[in-house]
Write a protein that holds these residues in place. Structure first.
Motif, PDB file in Angstrom:
ATOM      1  N   GLN A   1     -15.805 -25.775  16.783  1.00  0.00           N
ATOM      2  CA  GLN A   1     -16.273 -25.255  18.184  1.00  0.00           C
ATOM      3  C   GLN A   1     -17.715 -24.839  17.901  1.00  0.00           C
ATOM      4  N   LYS A   2     -18.114 -24.576  16.914  1.00  0.00           N
ATOM      5  CA  LYS A   2     -19.605 -24.035  16.701  1.00  0.00           C
ATOM      6  C   LYS A   2     -20.402 -25.616  16.573  1.00  0.00           C
ATOM      7  N   VAL A   3     -19.831 -26.529  16.025  1.00  0.00           N
ATOM      8  CA  VAL A   3     -20.764 -27.885  16.216  1.00  0.00           C
ATOM      9  C   VAL A   3     -20.774 -28.193  17.531  1.00  0.00           C
ATOM     10  N   LEU A   4     -19.826 -27.816  18.504  1.00  0.00           N
ATOM     11  CA  LEU A   4     -19.741 -28.014  19.815  1.00  0.00           C
ATOM     12  C   LEU A   4     -21.342 -27.518  20.675  1.00  0.00           C
ATOM     13  N   GLU A   5     -21.647 -26.300  20.061  1.00  0.00           N
ATOM     14  CA  GLU A   5     -22.999 -25.717  20.279  1.00  0.00           C
ATOM     15  C   GLU A   5     -24.110 -26.557  20.263  1.00  0.00           C
ATOM     16  N   SER A   6     -23.969 -27.547  19.472  1.00  0.00           N
ATOM     17  CA  SER A   6     -25.365 -28.241  19.143  1.00  0.00           C
ATOM     18  C   SER A   6     -25.602 -29.279  20.122  1.00  0.00           C
ATOM     19  N   ASP A   7     -26.803 -29.769  19.827  1.00  0.00           N
ATOM     20  CA  ASP A   7     -27.099 -31.169  20.689  1.00  0.00           C
ATOM     21  C   ASP A   7     -26.735 -32.334  20.126  1.00  0.00           C
ATOM     22  N   HIS A   8     -26.176 -32.262  18.943  1.00  0.00           N
ATOM     23  CA  HIS A   8     -26.073 -33.508  18.087  1.00  0.00           C
ATOM     24  C   HIS A   8     -24.929 -34.262  18.684  1.00  0.00           C
ATOM     25  N   SER A   9     -24.932 -35.096  19.409  1.00  0.00           N
ATOM     26  CA  SER A   9     -23.910 -35.915  20.453  1.00  0.00           C
ATOM     27  C   SER A   9     -22.963 -36.753  19.579  1.00  0.00           C
ATOM     28  N   GLY A  10     -23.186 -37.306  18.364  1.00  0.00           N
ATOM     29  CA  GLY A  10     -22.610 -38.025  17.424  1.00  0.00           C
ATOM     30  C   GLY A  10     -21.586 -36.978  16.756  1.00  0.00           C
TER      31      GLY A  10
ATOM     32  N   ARG B   1     -32.414 -21.492  20.657  1.00  0.00           N
ATOM     33  CA  ARG B   1     -31.007 -20.571  20.064  1.00  0.00           C
ATOM     34  C   ARG B   1     -29.791 -21.372  19.920  1.00  0.00           C
ATOM     35  N   GLN B   2     -30.050 -22.726  19.698  1.00  0.00           N
ATOM     36  CA  GLN B   2     -28.979 -23.460  19.284  1.00  0.00           C
ATOM     37  C   GLN B   2     -28.755 -23.947  17.890  1.00  0.00           C
ATOM     38  N   VAL B   3     -27.523 -24.219  17.461  1.00  0.00           N
ATOM     39  CA  VAL B   3     -27.610 -24.704  16.021  1.00  0.00           C
ATOM     40  C   VAL B   3     -28.432 -25.896  15.713  1.00  0.00           C
ATOM     41  N   SER B   4     -29.025 -25.749  14.626  1.00  0.00           N
ATOM     42  CA  SER B   4     -30.069 -27.050  14.427  1.00  0.00           C
ATOM     43  C   SER B   4     -29.305 -28.199  13.856  1.00  0.00           C
ATOM     44  N   CYS B   5     -29.727 -29.086  13.918  1.00  0.00           N
ATOM     45  CA  CYS B   5     -28.977 -30.460  13.184  1.00  0.00           C
ATOM     46  C   CYS B   5     -28.447 -30.333  11.761  1.00  0.00           C
ATOM     47  N   ALA B   6     -29.339 -29.906  11.043  1.00  0.00           N
ATOM     48  CA  ALA B   6     -28.935 -29.749   9.583  1.00  0.00           C
ATOM     49  C   ALA B   6     -27.775 -28.704   9.623  1.00  0.00           C
ATOM     50  N   ALA B   7     -27.878 -27.499  10.257  1.00  0.00           N
ATOM     51  CA  ALA B   7     -26.633 -26.513  10.044  1.00  0.00           C
ATOM     52  C   ALA B   7     -25.660 -27.264  10.837  1.00  0.00           C
ATOM     53  N   CYS B   8     -25.754 -27.886  11.722  1.00  0.00           N
ATOM     54  CA  CYS B   8     -24.455 -28.725  12.754  1.00  0.00           C
ATOM     55  C   CYS B   8     -23.831 -29.612  11.445  1.00  0.00           C
ATOM     56  N   CYS B   9     -24.433 -30.087  10.750  1.00  0.00           N
ATOM     57  CA  CYS B   9     -24.135 -31.303   9.913  1.00  0.00           C
ATOM     58  C   CYS B   9     -23.171 -30.435   8.740  1.00  0.00           C
ATOM     59  N   GLY B  10     -23.794 -29.105   8.257  1.00  0.00           N
ATOM     60  CA  GLY B  10     -22.973 -28.415   7.336  1.00  0.00           C
ATOM     61  C   GLY B  10     -21.862 -27.705   7.833  1.00  0.00           C
ATOM     62  N   LEU B  11     -21.860 -27.324   9.289  1.00  0.00           N
ATOM     63  CA  LEU B  11     -20.663 -26.575   9.826  1.00  0.00           C
ATOM     64  C   LEU B  11     -19.463 -27.676   9.981  1.00  0.00           C
ATOM     65  N   TYR B  12     -20.068 -29.076  10.339  1.00  0.00           N
ATOM     66  CA  TYR B  12     -19.006 -30.050  10.466  1.00  0.00           C
ATOM     67  C   TYR B  12     -18.275 -30.229   9.300  1.00  0.00           C
ATOM     68  N   ASN B  13     -18.929 -30.300   8.098  1.00  0.00           N
ATOM     69  CA  ASN B  13     -18.520 -30.373   6.502  1.00  0.00           C
ATOM     70  C   ASN B  13     -17.533 -29.307   6.286  1.00  0.00           C
ATOM     71  N   VAL B  14     -18.242 -28.212   6.609  1.00  0.00           N
ATOM     72  CA  VAL B  14     -17.121 -26.924   6.649  1.00  0.00           C
ATOM     73  C   VAL B  14     -15.873 -27.081   7.195  1.00  0.00           C
TER      74      VAL B  14
END
Length: 133
Positions: free
Chosen positions: A63-72, A32-45
């Motif tokens: 803040q939504k990006v921080l919910e992901s596991d994408h450390s970079g 139930r965490q933000v997927s990597c692809a969605a994380c990239c999209g959220l970051y771009n938005v």
């Protein structure tokens, strides 16, 4: 960074409607965490909102990006969240985000530099000097 979106037919992701993100926000069905692809999209938005001066929306999306596991992206989101808070006039919150970004990637100089400049704006030269070192 190549932009990629999750396969909407993949049963491991689901879309939660978010009118500000093309295609919605995708959450992994397993954790139930933000997927990597969605994380990239959220970051771009979030970046787009920041560049247009909509700092409230930018902060929300970082803040939504921080919910992901994408450390970079987390490190970049924390740094940019610090910039966002600085632009919103919240210097103390900005420093907190810069400190978190620096902890995730201590070899990157930008969080320390922004932290130092922020301390100078707050008329705290000792803390600024420590950040610049």
């Amino acid at each position: 960074m190549k932009r990629h979106l999750p396969d909407q037919n993949d049963p491991s992701v689901s879309s939660l409607a978010d009118p500000t993100v093309p295609g919605g926000v995708y959450l992994c069905q397993v954790n139930r965490q933000v997927s990597c692809a969605a994380c990239c999209g959220l970051y771009n938005v979030a970046d787009a909102y920041y560049k247009t001066g909509n700092f409230d929306a930018a902060a929300e999306h970082y803040q939504k990006v921080l919910e992901s596991d994408h450390s970079g992206l987390k490190q970049k989101a924390l740094y940019n969240l610090g910039n966002t808070e600085y632009r919103r006039g919240n210097a103390k919150q900005a420093i907190g985000h810069y400190e978190e970004a620096a902890a995730l990637a201590p070899d990157r100089p930008l969080p320390y530099t922004r932290m130092g400049h922020t301390y100078l704006q707050m008329e705290q030269p000792r803390e600024a000097l420590a950040a610049f070192e």
